[in-house]
Scaffold this motif. Structure first.
Motif, short mmCIF file in Angstrom:
data_model
loop_
_atom_site.label_atom_id
_atom_site.label_comp_id
_atom_site.label_asym_id
_atom_site.label_seq_id
_atom_site.Cartn_x
_atom_site.Cartn_y
_atom_site.Cartn_z
N VAL A 118 0.86 -1.18 0.00
CA VAL A 118 0.00 0.00 0.00
C VAL A 118 0.90 1.23 0.00
N ALA A 119 0.62 2.18 -0.89
CA ALA A 119 1.40 3.43 -0.96
C ALA A 119 0.42 4.60 -0.92
N ILE A 120 0.62 5.48 0.05
CA ILE A 120 -0.24 6.65 0.24
C ILE A 120 0.58 7.91 -0.02
N SER A 121 0.04 8.81 -0.82
CA SER A 121 0.74 10.06 -1.12
C SER A 121 0.81 10.94 0.12
N LYS A 122 2.01 11.41 0.46
CA LYS A 122 2.16 12.29 1.61
C LYS A 122 1.65 13.70 1.33
N SER A 123 1.76 14.14 0.08
CA SER A 123 1.32 15.48 -0.27
C SER A 123 -0.18 15.55 -0.59
N LYS A 124 -0.78 14.40 -0.89
CA LYS A 124 -2.21 14.34 -1.19
C LYS A 124 -2.74 13.03 -0.63
N PRO A 125 -2.98 12.98 0.68
CA PRO A 125 -3.22 11.71 1.35
C PRO A 125 -4.51 10.98 0.98
N ASP A 126 -5.40 11.61 0.23
CA ASP A 126 -6.57 10.88 -0.26
C ASP A 126 -6.21 9.96 -1.41
#
Length: 388
Positions: free
Chosen positions: A123-131
């Motif tokens: 799973v990879a979640i964007s730190k700058s756009k967490p949605d």
């Protein structure tokens, strides 16, 4: 005639109420549980809230008909909502915790794209756009990449491999660029998309399956790629070019006759050399965020260290030497640069002086411990995966 009718009704009632539910339950469709669900620890994932001093099993709350996870592949913390975490599982899809990992519930994809019984490797979640969330999954006999733009409520497919039985085993997205996604596949291909998965191009193509893709936590353009044989490649430009560091876990050439389908990472499906996996565990590759050029790596259950960015490796002389146990995972503390955590055999080892002295917390669970995860924002919260 009346007696025959009564017998038929009784037999039908027994089949409907007892036999059929038992059969469905045996194949994983649980209709015997109440509608409120059941809480199960299962011993798959252990959690510590005091920096590793004490551990307790996490609870997985299954609603009626929810599949049961049989292994935890990944644990990822939400970059903003610090008590929210996600876990990728074997055979039970994606799970979510909103209480810092104490209890977990399965995510139900409202779009119906992600199968609740899929394997979720990463799973990879964007730190700058967490949605924005990307998921590497194995579903319907192929590796796939799913994307969510609503924090995991719904998903759509943005990539799948070209052949059956090949997986997508690792994915990564740079912290400042939510539209860039990199995917490492069992076909030996590293793919990159710069528009959120609409279009893809090959960044690197190798003969061997790709098992690990690691972006340096301190330098977003620096990354590492590891194959199933232990070959390590490095990039300084965000994946535009790659340099082979010249290290192979085994020197013998792979012969076509040695190939067989085995489970990956600890579970399933890619074409791997028959001797490429040590004891069911895949190798780890962990850059030190505080010391430039310092990296740690597990290799056939041993712990190695590099001080020159992976060009050369030496065995990290530790407590493990002579104990006859193998390393399952390693993590560098996100707030304390001198603290390392290692799982080996059935114990968690912690060093607060970069490996000179170690404390030990034994687990009496009958299975070896695998990865260890430290919460990046709440580092007293930690997780350990139990092997199967």
């Amino acid at each position: 005639m009346i007696y025959k009718t009564i017998i038929i009704l009784v037999v039908g009632f027994i089949a409907l109420v007892i036999v059929i539910p038992l059969i469905l339950s045996a194949v994983g469709i649980d209709i015997l549980s109440g509608t409120r669900g059941s809480a199960q620890s299962g011993g798959l994932l252990f959690r510590s809230k005091d920096g590793g001093e004490h551990w307790e099993p996490a609870t997985f709350v299954r609603e009626r008909r929810d599949p049961t996870p049989s292994y935890i592949y990944d644990v990822v913390a939400h970059p903003v909502a610090t008590t929210t975490l996600f876990a990728g599982t074997k055979g039970a899809g994606l799970w979510k915790s909103e209480d810092a990992g104490m209890t977990w519930r399965q995510i139900k994809d409202t779009a119906g794209v992600m199968n609740p019984r899929s394997d979720i490797y990463r799973v990879a979640i964007s730190k700058s756009k967490p949605d924005v969330m990307y998921v590497a999954a194995f579903q319907e006999n192929r590796g796939r990449v799913f994307k969510s733009t609503d924090g995991g409520a719904s998903f759509r497919q943005i990539y799948f491999v070209g052949r059956d039985k090949y997986g997508v085993f690792d994915i990564a997205t740079p912290p400042a660029d939510p539209d860039t996604i990199m995917a490492a596949t069992g076909e030996g291909r590293l793919l990159v998309s710069n528009d959120g998965g609409e279009r893809w191009h090959f960044s690197k193509v190798l003969r061997d399956p790709l098992a690990r893709l690691v972006l340096h936590p301190g330098y977003s353009n620096e990354g590492y790629l590891m194959t199933s044989r232990g070959q390590v490649l490095k990039t300084y430009d965000g994946g535009i070019s790659w340099t082979d560091l010249g290290i192979l876990r085994q020197s013998a050439a792979i012969r076509e006759g040695n190939l067989r389908v085995i489970e990956h990472p600890y579970s399933r499906l890619a074409w791997f050399p028959s001797r490429s996996v040590y004891g069911g565990a895949r190798d780890m590759l962990v850059p030190d965020p505080y010391q430039p050029g310092v990296m740690y790596r597990t290799n056939k259950g041993n712990l190695l260290k590099s001080a020159d960015g992976g060009a050369t490796w030496a065995r990290f002389s530790t407590f493990i030497d002579g104990l006859g146990v193998r390393v399952g995972g390693i993590a560098v503390h996100p707030r304390n640069q001198n603290t390392l955590m290692v799982t080996a055999g059935q114990a968690v080892y912690t060093s607060r002086d970069l490996g000179i002295n170690w404390s030990i917390v034994p687990f009496d669970k009958g299975s070896e411990l695998r990865e260890v995860y430290i919460h990046p924002d709440t580092p007293n919260v930690m997780f350990v995966v139990v092997g199967r």
